[in-house]
Design a protein around this motif. Structure first.
Motif, PDB file in Angstrom:
ATOM      1  N   ALA A   1       0.877  -5.369  -3.441  1.00  0.00           N
ATOM      2  CA  ALA A   1       0.099  -4.298  -4.077  1.00  0.00           C
ATOM      3  C   ALA A   1       0.985  -3.417  -4.948  1.00  0.00           C
ATOM      4  O   ALA A   1       0.605  -3.075  -6.080  1.00  0.00           O
ATOM      5  CB  ALA A   1      -0.607  -3.462  -3.016  1.00  0.00           C
TER       6      ALA A   1
ATOM      7  N   ILE B   1      -4.310  -9.025  -5.075  1.00  0.00           N
ATOM      8  CA  ILE B   1      -3.389  -8.948  -3.937  1.00  0.00           C
ATOM      9  C   ILE B   1      -3.528 -10.192  -3.071  1.00  0.00           C
ATOM     10  O   ILE B   1      -2.527 -10.760  -2.633  1.00  0.00           O
ATOM     11  CB  ILE B   1      -3.631  -7.658  -3.122  1.00  0.00           C
TER      12      ILE B   1
ATOM     13  N   ASP C   1      -7.915  -5.963  -5.099  1.00  0.00           N
ATOM     14  CA  ASP C   1      -7.836  -6.676  -3.820  1.00  0.00           C
ATOM     15  C   ASP C   1      -7.791  -8.188  -4.017  1.00  0.00           C
ATOM     16  O   ASP C   1      -7.056  -8.892  -3.316  1.00  0.00           O
ATOM     17  CB  ASP C   1      -9.011  -6.287  -2.926  1.00  0.00           C
TER      18      ASP C   1
END
Length: 130
Positions: A39, A62, A59
Motif C-alpha cells: 500500500a 494492493i 484495494d
C-alpha cells in the motif's frame, strides 16, 4: 483460508527452508506487514503520478501487488491504464487476466484471483466467489 509469503519478502518466515511452518498469528502479521508495504509503495507512486484512486481501486491494486509484487504492478499495462484513467470493463479485465499464468499456462486459481480483483476494482464488490 491461507496466505502466502516468499523468502525474498519475509526471510524470517523460513528458518528451516521449505520445511518451515508458522502459527496462524504469525501468518496474519506477515500478511498485514506485506499488504502495508504494498500500500505504501502504491500510494507513493500515485502521489508521483498525481492520481487519486477510490478505496476499492486501491484495494484491488494492493491485492495484485501482494500476489505479483509491486514491481510487477508498477510495470504493468494494467497500472499504466489505471494511471491514464482507463476504467472500461474489457480493458481492466484483460489487463488483469494477463497475469493469470504460471509457467506459461493459465492457472484456474490465478484466473479467479485476477477476475476477483477486476470485480473489486470496477464494482467495489469485496466478496466474490467465482
Amino acid at each position: 483460508m491461507s496466505y502466502g509469503t516468499t523468502y525474498a519478502v519475509t526471510p524470517e518466515a523460513f528458518p528451516n527452508g521449505l520445511a518451515s511452518t508458522c502459527t496462524k498469528g504469525q501468518a496474519i502479521e506477515w500478511l498485514k506487514d506485506e499488504a502495508k508495504n504494498c500500500a505504501e509503495t502504491i500510494k507513493s507512486a500515485l502521489v508521483n503520478a498525481n492520481v487519486t484512486l477510490t478505496q476499492n481501486e486501491l484495494d484491488a491494486c494492493i491485492s495484485f501487488a501482494y500476489n505479483c509484487g509491486t514491481g510487477a504492478l508498477l510495470g504493468s499495462t494494467f497500472w499504466k491504464n489505471v494511471i491514464f484513467g482507463v476504467r472500461d470493463t474489457a480493458t481492466i479485465v484483460a489487463d488483469l487476466q494477463t497475469w493469470s499464468k504460471a509457467n506459461g499456462v493459465t492457472s484456474t486459481g490465478l484466473l479467479k484471483r485476477r477476475n476477483s480483483e477486476a470485480v473489486l476494482f470496477l464494482n467495489a464488490y469485496y466478496t466474490v466467489n467465482i
